[in-house]
Structures are given as structure tokens and as C-alpha cells.
Motif scaffolding. Structure first.
Motif, mmCIF file in Angstrom:
data_model
loop_
_atom_site.group_PDB
_atom_site.id
_atom_site.type_symbol
_atom_site.label_atom_id
_atom_site.label_comp_id
_atom_site.label_asym_id
_atom_site.label_seq_id
_atom_site.Cartn_x
_atom_site.Cartn_y
_atom_site.Cartn_z
ATOM 1 N N ASP A 67 -7.343 25.110 -22.733
ATOM 2 C CA ASP A 67 -6.528 23.948 -22.401
ATOM 3 C C ASP A 67 -6.558 23.825 -20.857
ATOM 4 N N TYR A 68 -7.015 22.638 -20.555
ATOM 5 C CA TYR A 68 -7.202 22.668 -19.087
ATOM 6 C C TYR A 68 -6.008 21.947 -18.395
ATOM 7 N N VAL A 69 -5.637 20.708 -18.802
ATOM 8 C CA VAL A 69 -4.411 19.782 -18.380
ATOM 9 C C VAL A 69 -3.705 19.484 -19.775
ATOM 10 N N ASP A 70 -2.539 18.877 -19.376
ATOM 11 C CA ASP A 70 -1.579 18.464 -19.953
ATOM 12 C C ASP A 70 -1.523 16.867 -20.084
ATOM 13 N N GLY A 71 -2.183 16.210 -20.766
ATOM 14 C CA GLY A 71 -2.488 14.872 -20.770
ATOM 15 C C GLY A 71 -1.245 14.106 -20.644
ATOM 16 N N ASP A 72 -0.205 14.584 -21.213
ATOM 17 C CA ASP A 72 0.974 13.781 -20.993
ATOM 18 C C ASP A 72 1.787 13.768 -19.752
ATOM 19 N N LYS A 73 1.340 14.647 -18.798
ATOM 20 C CA LYS A 73 1.845 14.936 -17.402
ATOM 21 C C LYS A 73 0.915 14.101 -16.330
ATOM 22 N N ILE A 74 -0.050 13.310 -16.889
ATOM 23 C CA ILE A 74 -1.036 12.577 -15.971
ATOM 24 C C ILE A 74 -0.731 11.343 -16.203
ATOM 25 N N HIS A 75 -0.206 10.429 -15.388
ATOM 26 C CA HIS A 75 0.148 8.977 -15.528
ATOM 27 C C HIS A 75 -0.655 8.055 -14.546
ATOM 28 N N PRO A 76 -1.347 7.058 -15.495
ATOM 29 C CA PRO A 76 -1.861 5.792 -14.907
ATOM 30 C C PRO A 76 -0.696 5.051 -14.370
ATOM 31 N N ILE A 77 -0.807 4.538 -12.877
ATOM 32 C CA ILE A 77 0.312 3.936 -12.648
ATOM 33 C C ILE A 77 0.228 2.323 -12.994
ATOM 34 N N HIS A 78 -0.630 1.806 -13.160
ATOM 35 C CA HIS A 78 -0.785 0.389 -13.651
ATOM 36 C C HIS A 78 0.073 -0.614 -12.477
ATOM 37 N N ALA B 42 0.815 -1.291 -0.182
ATOM 38 C CA ALA B 42 0.007 0.251 0.096
ATOM 39 C C ALA B 42 0.975 1.121 0.029
ATOM 40 N N ALA B 43 1.926 1.128 0.736
ATOM 41 C CA ALA B 43 2.701 2.378 0.874
ATOM 42 C C ALA B 43 3.274 2.756 -0.689
ATOM 43 N N GLU B 44 4.047 1.691 -1.124
ATOM 44 C CA GLU B 44 4.242 1.789 -2.742
ATOM 45 C C GLU B 44 3.281 2.432 -3.402
ATOM 46 N N ILE B 45 2.139 1.891 -3.441
ATOM 47 C CA ILE B 45 0.908 2.458 -4.335
ATOM 48 C C ILE B 45 0.628 3.998 -3.929
ATOM 49 N N LEU B 46 0.599 4.256 -2.601
ATOM 50 C CA LEU B 46 0.459 5.744 -2.465
ATOM 51 C C LEU B 46 1.575 6.852 -2.956
ATOM 52 N N SER B 47 2.671 6.141 -2.732
ATOM 53 C CA SER B 47 3.763 6.696 -3.367
ATOM 54 C C SER B 47 3.569 7.043 -4.922
ATOM 55 N N LYS B 48 3.181 6.004 -5.595
ATOM 56 C CA LYS B 48 3.045 6.106 -6.985
ATOM 57 C C LYS B 48 1.846 7.102 -7.417
ATOM 58 N N LEU B 49 0.806 6.981 -6.656
ATOM 59 C CA LEU B 49 -0.547 7.843 -6.750
ATOM 60 C C LEU B 49 -0.181 9.130 -6.620
ATOM 61 N N TRP B 50 0.431 9.510 -5.817
ATOM 62 C CA TRP B 50 0.880 10.944 -5.211
ATOM 63 C C TRP B 50 1.677 11.522 -6.479
ATOM 64 N N ASP B 51 2.412 10.646 -7.145
ATOM 65 C CA ASP B 51 3.154 11.150 -8.220
ATOM 66 C C ASP B 51 2.289 11.191 -9.639
ATOM 67 N N SER B 52 1.187 10.691 -9.669
ATOM 68 C CA SER B 52 0.598 10.398 -11.017
ATOM 69 C C SER B 52 0.275 11.578 -11.639
ATOM 70 N N TRP B 53 0.073 12.622 -10.876
ATOM 71 C CA TRP B 53 0.214 14.361 -11.546
ATOM 72 C C TRP B 53 1.343 14.782 -11.398
ATOM 73 N N GLU B 54 1.948 15.311 -12.479
ATOM 74 C CA GLU B 54 3.250 16.200 -12.329
ATOM 75 C C GLU B 54 2.865 17.363 -11.711
ATOM 76 N N ASP B 55 3.604 18.205 -11.235
ATOM 77 C CA ASP B 55 3.508 19.177 -10.619
ATOM 78 C C ASP B 55 2.689 20.342 -11.809
ATOM 79 N N ASP B 56 3.337 20.117 -12.770
ATOM 80 C CA ASP B 56 2.835 21.306 -13.794
ATOM 81 C C ASP B 56 1.831 20.554 -15.078
ATOM 82 N N ALA B 57 0.937 19.660 -14.568
ATOM 83 C CA ALA B 57 0.034 18.919 -15.257
ATOM 84 C C ALA B 57 -1.076 19.715 -15.688
ATOM 85 N N PHE B 58 -1.520 20.660 -14.779
ATOM 86 C CA PHE B 58 -2.522 21.638 -15.301
ATOM 87 C C PHE B 58 -1.983 23.048 -15.876
#
Lengths: 363, 464
Positions: A167-178, A143-159
């Protein structure tokens, strides 16, 4: 000698003094408490939680930590909040949303205390059989690994949110963690922007041998417990070994022990207060006396095991908190042991921990 | 029975409920993560004596939302928002959405009870069962449960939550060995839960339960367990039928109609004059980015992702069954299109005229853009001056098609301020809406009694 100044946390233990009727469900009373803790110069307050009340609910009667921290953050400016989130009973995606959002609302003052059902069993309230300790810890680590990945799943400048272009978001800076692990399959991304701290400060308390590898791999802050100095040294050594095994550096971790403090204007008055039972248990060391002597005992306690800080418990509320704030804190400051955090910083800033890079950001 | 009184909620999508609301010049585009801004908007609603603030939720994000519902794409978790908003307000009710399908009853009972204490009795739980199929992939599941499984689960879930809220006496802190707490020992089809909760009984006894939906299972759940029902009502006739149905069903469960407030969603676009209101409507819709044209076969529904179709002329052609592909969106509609349009097309033209006061022959003409937006089911609302909007509200209320509305603000904070400053005083002057709160809790706003404690009540009865 350990760090100077030390970091101080306050462990919220809502044991009312017999006459005072401190009420943990009264929002005005807990607001005053948090404001007092902040004013005294503590770096953070620690809200623990149980998902079951085995020894009687009155012993663990309190408001739920996430809602409480968000409520109190709104009424404080600098104070950090360590909030228990139990990985045995909460889905990682829900915990990631709660923790990331708390970091936004607090402007980066949030910490997550990673806790599993191994230390706080509550399966009786969650419709399943109690798993083994190994299973509880296995789940906590994943779970700790997953939270760490999910926190990173939007880059700081994704908006982008460019009104002119729409343009609302930059889709290339939003990451599914799979994430596809032994126990969880989580696609992501989170539906919360990256926390202001990048990653929340993750804390873990040493409660068994299985705590070491988990803390060694995941924790930025380690709570070593309320232990005699000799036992603390043993724990620090065991933790260092786990840290080495995980390939991490001691300078990236802050170590805390817990101390229950009973302070009064004079040693005799303090001694008279000792009759009350300790909320931390009878074997735990307590520091009793006039402000000057307690401050020196605390410094010696931290130094013996090379700690970075202490979490203090008041033996009763609200009188012992007042004593801690009005008598002990000024003495700690005078001795250079306590230095109040500055306005505007994050919990990471206050603990001198760096903001981690985003694992998904293009180099 | 007390005189009926309007109830208002604020559907709080920080970037506005209009898909392009965030592009309005005065809107704050960074609103979703700006807690101080969210607090300030909540305070506007509280000053206007709104019953509640509504915090929606979803359990997944999707890039497609950026053009249809950007406010839902990424936002604060609602329990976290709610606790902070509670700290910054005193009276307004706070509704938190939580989906039982992906939670445990103990956790929800714990969070909601805690929020009720922190807010001094202003907490509410919007029970959704979630049509959000993509959420399953974030919770280690292969598929989203079907409707029956979700409702079977939700029905037991809510009964367990009520028992857990009741697991402590009203003042049961510290008195006796268990401080007045007792186990619930629930053994049901889905849940096996001992309890008690580590939290004293909430100030409201049970937090206010809100539910939304039009299916048979949803209406039944609403009739049995909901205090507030959030309904979609495209027309007054449909809304009235729904209203009567849910209130009749409630009788089966020993409840009276006035114990359930039914509040359809409504988007007021209001300004001091009608012309100014229409101008806002046009400005909002001018910011909608149109989708590229596609073949009719390629058309796909966004479904739960918002809207009823793409924003392009291909979609209009499919909906009204007149080929309008290739037109300039800002060109006035050829009157022939109205003549040839199917029934749905006629309805859309009428709706556009109602909103814009334009037609296909007069001085002010309906454009193809108007058709695109209407066919996609977006950008609408009740457009008018304060009296016109108040008349609309009064009409629905007096015909018992609703007990009030869940107000959708197209953009923030201006849509909220405009409703508060312009419409609320008209309704107050007409004696339809409160000038002040009558009590501190959300139940007080709704005129609902605090429920008796079912567990300790049963225990007291057994002891007699």
C-alpha cells in the motif's frame, strides 16, 4: 517596547560596491553571502524579483528567487528563505508546486512573499494588457486561498508506503480542492506532499491601500516598508484594522520594517560612506554610524511602532554586508536584540508561529 | 569529426521506474521528498560520468498512479529539485521538464537561465507538450489543447525563450546604461513580449534543449530545436528508423546529425552473474500487486497513467487471444498456450525468454505471472551480467540505433550503483564511454558548441 529579541531578516539587494564587482550570477559569491547572513544570526533572507526590468535590467539583475533559494538552502542549515512569487504572472498551481517543494527541500525553512503585478507590473513580458490594481489584488487574494488549499490537499500521513502490503498511499487522505472562484477553477490535489510547515509562512508587503485587506486576511509576516517611524505607526494602525476585519489576532502575525544600514568601526568612517545612493530610495531612513549607535537606533525604530523585527539592507556588497555581520550583529546580540535561531527548527518555529491544522483532516 | 562516444542520462524517479521498485528491501520508500537521498543518488551518477540527470514532471496527480507509477504520483517540483542537486554536484547535467502549455515563456526562460548560472552551465530544459489531459482542470481550463495547438504554441514558445536567453550580452553586467541588455520586442501569433530578461546570458548561451516524442510534429520540433532526443525504441529496427529520420530532418534546419544526441530509454537489470540478475527481475515482479480480474469488456487502458493494461489474466487473455483466465499466476504456463497464442503473444513469450532465460518446456518454466507482467508492459528491462548488458548497449550504439541511453533505474539506489559499478567500467575498457568529463558544462559533455548570440550578432552585423 516591542519584542525582545527582535527578528532580523536580510533583504538581498545585489548592489555591488564600485570597486568590488559583487557578481549576482556567481554561485560561489551568493553562497558565501547566504552563509554569512546565517552565521550572523539572521532568521531569514528575502529574495525579491521583478518580471520586468523597467528602470534598466542592471538595477534588477539577479538569479530567479525559487531556484536561488533552493540552491542556497542546500548550503545552509538554519536560514529561512522568503521568496517572491507573483500571482499576476504565475498560475496558482505552478506557484503551489514551487512553494511546497521549496519547503520540503529546505526542511521547513520556506516563506512565500505574495506579490502581485500591482507593485511589479510586467504585462509587457506576459502577452497581455496590464490589468487594474483592483484586478491584480483580486487575483492575489484568490491565488493565496488556492495555494493554502493545495498545500493541505495531502494530509501529513497520506503516505503509507508499506513494503509488506504494497500500500503506497491512503486515498482518503488525498483531497481534490474543487476550487471554483471568480478567476480560477482548480481541481487539485497538488502532486506534492504537504509542506513540512503545513502551510508556508506567507508574507506581504504594504505598498498601497489595497495591500491592507490582503495582508490582513492572508499574511503571517507583514513588511511595512522602509518608512519614517511616524508613517510606520500609521501603517501599523491601518493593518490592525484590516486584521480585526478579517477576524485574526495580532499575536499570529509578525510585523517588520526595513532599514538600510551603513556601519563602520567609527561614526566618522560610516559618515564617509554615505555618499553612495540608497538602494531603497532617497526618502527611506538610513541608519549610519558606529555599531553601538546603529544598534540603539534600530531598537528605537522598532519600538516606536511596536514591531516584531526588522529587515536590513546592506548599502553595498560585499563590504557593507561584512560590516553588518562582523560589527553590527555582535553588538545587536550583546544588547539582547538579536538571538540566532537554533538548528533544526522551521521558519515558523523561528518566528514563533504555530503549525496550522489541515483543513481537510477529519477532526 | 570526433569519435562517437556513448551518452547516458539517468531517468530519476525516486521510488524507482519499476512500479514496485520501492518495495525492494534496500530501496528507500520515502525517497521522493528526501532531498539528501536524491543528492546522494545524483552523486553516484556523477561519479559514473553520466551526461545528465533527468527530472520528469507532470501537472496533476491521480490515485491510479499508485499501482502503475508511484514515483510520478507525488514528488518535488523539478526546478526546485534541480537547483538543490546543482548545489550538491559539480559536473553532471541537470534536465528539468517544463510544459509550455501551462507556462509563460518569460517564466521558463527566467527559471532555466537562472538554473544555468547557479549550476555553472549544466542546465537543460525538457520541452514536453504534455498528453496529460487531466492537467487542464488544475489550470482553469475546460479542456487540454489538441496536438496541433500544443505544438504551434510550443514552437513559438521555444523561439521566444532563445531570444530571451540572448537578451543580454555575455558579460553584460553593469556595462553601459542597460548593462548590455536589450529588448527582444517579440510580436508573434501567441506571444507579445518586450524583454529583456533580468538575467545575464546563460553560461551555455542557450540551455540544452531536450525533447521526446514519436509523432510527426514532435520529430520536426526535435530536428529543429532539440540537442538531446529522448526516444522510445521497442526494437533496434524501430529505433534505427527513428534515429535516421530525425537526423535527416535536422539537415533541413542547417544542422548536422551529430548535433543531436538520440537516447532511447533502457532499464538495465544487472548483477555479477546472469542468474543473480534474473533473480532481481523476479523479485521486483513478485512485488507487483495483481489487479482483480474483470470481464474483457470492462478492460480499460491506463494510457498516459502508465502501463498498457491491467495486471491480470483477463488482460493476458485479451492480448494473446488464448483464454488463460482462472489459472494460478505462479503456475508454469501450459506449452499449448504458446502454440495457440497470436503474433503479439509470440512476441511476449520471446521477450520473457530473453529476460528470464526461461521457456515453456525446459527445467525453468515461464509462469502466468511472467505473462501478466509482460502483457501489461511493465517490469521489463535488459537483464543480464555486466558483459551481456554492455554487449546490448554496444550493439545498439554501433548500429546507430542510438547515441546512448536514458537509463531507467528499477529501484534506488541499487540499480544506479549496479550500472555504475558493473557496466560502466566494461564500456570504458572497450573505449566506448568517457573515463572523465571533458569540460564543466552539459554542452561540453555532448560535444556541442556554445551558440552565437542571435540578437547581439544581428546588431553587430547591422552596425557594420
Amino acid at each position: 517596547m516591542s519584542t525582545r529579541p527582535l527578528h532580523f531578516g536580510f533583504t538581498y539587494t545585489p548592489y555591488s560596491e564600485p570597486e568590488a564587482r559583487f557578481d549576482p550570477f556567481n554561485p560561489a559569491q551568493i553562497s558565501t553571502l547566504a552563509q554569512s547572513v546565517e552565521k550572523a544570526g539572521f532568521t531569514f533572507i528575502r529574495f525579491q524579483d521583478k518580471q520586468a526590468s523597467g528602470e534598466g535590467p542592471a538595477a534588477f539583475a539577479r538569479t530567479e528567487p525559487f531556484t536561488t533559494a533552493s540552491f542556497l538552502a542546500t548550503r545552509t542549515k538554519r536560514l529561512g528563505f522568503f521568496v517572491t512569487g507573483n500571482t499576476s504572472y504565475f498560475e496558482p498551481f505552478n506557484l503551489a508546486r514551487l512553494t511546497a517543494s521549496l519547503d520540503h527541500v529546505t526542511h521547513g525553512r520556506a516563506g512565500w512573499e505574495l506579490v502581485s503585478g500591482a507593485s511589479y507590473p510586467a504585462a509587457i513580458n506576459y502577452s497581455h494588457a496590464e490589468p487594474s490594481a483592483e484586478e491584480h489584488y483580486g487575483r492575489a487574494g484568490e491565488a493565496a486561498e488556492i495555494l493554502s488549499k493545495l498545500w493541505d490537499s495531502w494530509e501529513d500521513d497520506a503516505f503509507i508506503r508499506n513494503k509488506a502490503t504494497g500500500d503506497y498511499v491512503d486515498g482518503d487522505k488525498i483531497h481534490p480542492i474543487h476550487h471554483a472562484g471568480e478567476r480560477f477553477r482548480i481541481k487539485g490535489p497538488l502532486n506534492v506532499a504537504r509542506p513540512p510547515q503545513g502551510q508556508l509562512v506567507v508574507a506581504h508587503e504594504i505598498t498601497s491601500e489595497l495591500s491592507y485587506p490582503l495582508a490582513g486576511a492572508q499574511a503571517d509576516v507583514v513588511f511595512l516598508g522602509a518608512q519614517p517611524a511616524e508613517e510606520l505607526k500609521v501603517r501599523v494602525a491601518a493593518f490592525q484594522a484590516a486584521l480585526d476585519a478579517a477576524g485574526r489576532d495580532r499575536k499570529d502575525v509578525r510585523l517588520f520594517a526595513e532599514a538600510t544600514v551603513i556601519v563602520a568601526a567609527s561614526a566618522a568612517e560610516a559618515a564617509a560612506l554615505v555618499e553612495q545612493p540608497s538602494p531603497a530610495g532617497d526618502a527611506a531612513p538610513r541608519f549610519v554610524g558606529a555599531p553601538g549607535e546603529v544598534a540603539e537606533q534600530l531598537a528605537a525604530y522598532a519600538d516606536a511602532a511596536g514591531l516584531d523585527g526588522l529587515t536590513l539592507r546592506a548599502a553595498g556588497l560585499p563590504g557593507q554586508l561584512d560590516a553588518l555581520i562582523e560589527l553590527l550583529a555582535p553588538e545587536l546580540q550583546r544588547l539582547g536584540l538579536l538571538s540566532a535561531p537554533k538548528d533544526g527548527g522551521t521558519l515558523r518555529d523561528h518566528l514563533a508561529l504555530d503549525k496550522p491544522a489541515n483543513r481537510y483532516a477529519a477532526a | 569529426m570526433a569519435e562517437r562516444e556513448l551518452h547516458f542520462g539517468l531517468m530519476f524517479w525516486a521510488n524507482g521506474t519499476h512500479p514496485s521498485g520501492w518495495r525492494m528491501p534496500t530501496a528507500l520508500e520515502t525517497a521522493p521528498f528526501d532531498i539528501e537521498f536524491l543528492q546522494s543518488v545524483t552523486q553516484i551518477a556523477e561519479a559514473a560520468k553520466f551526461d545528465f540527470l533527468f527530472l520528469g514532471d507532470r501537472l496533476a496527480s491521480d490515485p491510479a498512479l499508485q499501482t502503475t507509477n508511484p514515483s510520478q504520483m507525488s514528488r518535488l517540483e523539478p526546478f526546485i529539485s534541480a537547483a538543490s542537486l546543482a548545489a550538491a554536484t559539480n559536473r553532471i547535467g541537470i534536465v528539468v521538464t517544463a510544459n509550455p502549455t501551462y507556462y509563460d515563456p518569460f517564466a521558463i526562460a527566467h527559471l532555466t537561465a537562472s538554473l544555468d548560472h547557479l549550476s555553472g552551465g549544466r542546465a537543460s530544459w525538457n520541452l514536453v507538450t504534455g498528453a496529460d489531459e487531466i492537467a487542464a482542470a488544475n489550470f482553469s481550463r475546460d479542456e487540454h489543447w489538441d496536438t496541433d495547438k500544443r505544438y504551434d504554441w510550443a514552437e513559438e514558445f521555444v523561439q521566444v525563450a532563445k531570444k530571451l536567453w540572448d537578451s543580454w550580452d555575455e558579460d553584460g553586467y553593469g556595462a553601459g546604461p542597460n548593462g548590455g541588455a536589450q529588448s527582444i520586442n517579440h510580436r508573434g501569433r501567441f506571444f507579445s513580449i518586450d524583454g529583456p530578461l533580468p538575467v545575464r546570458r546563460p553560461p551555455q548561451g542557450h540551455v540544452v534543449i531536450l525533447h521526446a516524442g514519436t509523432s510527426d510534429r514532435s520529430r520536426e520540433l526535435a530536428a529543429r530545436d532539440a540537442d538531446v532526443v529522448f526516444a522510445a525504441g521497442p526494437t533496434i529496427a524501430v529505433a534505427k528508423a527513428y534515429y535516421d529520420d530525425v537526423k535527416t530532418r535536422a539537415k533541413k534546419y542547417g544542422r548536422t546529425g551529430d548535433q543531436i544526441a538520440i537516447l532511447p530509454g533502457m532499464t538495465p537489470i544487472v548483477a555479477p552473474t546472469t542468474a543473480e540478475a534474473v533473480k532481481i527481475y523476479d523479485q521486483l515482479n513478485s512485488f507487483i500487486k495483481l489487479d482483480t480480474e474483470d470481464t474483457l469488456e470492462e478492460h480499460r487502458r491506463y494510457g498516459a497513467l502508465g502501463g498498457r493494461g491491467k495486471r491480470n489474466l483477463s488482460n493476458v487473455t485479451r492480448v494473446i487471444e488464448v483464454d488463460v483466465r482462472g489459472r494460478d499466476p505462479d503456475e508454469a504456463v501450459d506449452p499449448r498456450v504458446l502454440k495457440e497464442a497470436n503474433e503479439e503473444g509470440q512476441r511476449l513469450f520471446a521477450q520473457i525468454s530473453e529476460r528470464t532465460r526461461r521457456d515453456v518446456t525446459g527445467a525453468n518454466r515461464i509462469t502466468y505471472r511472467d505473462l501478466i507482467i509482460a502483457a501489461a508492459g511493465q517490469g521489463g528491462g535488459v537483464v543480464g551480467n555486466p558483459v551481456e548488458v554492455a554487449d546490448y548497449i554496444q550493439d545498439w550504439f554501433e548500429k546507430e540505433a542510438c547515441d546512448g541511453f536514458n537509463i531507467f533505474p528499477s529501484y534506488n539506489p541499487d540499480s544506479v550503483s549496479a550500472f555504475a559499478d558493473l557496466v560502466v567500467p566494461v564500456l570504458q575498457d572497450r573505449g566506448l564511454y568517457r573515463r572523465d568529463y571533458s569540460g564543466p558544462t552539459f554542452r561540453d559533455h555532448l560535444g556541442l558548441a556554445r551558440p552565437a548570440n542571435t540578437l547581439t550578432g544581428a546588431r553587430a552585423a547591422a552596425a557594420e
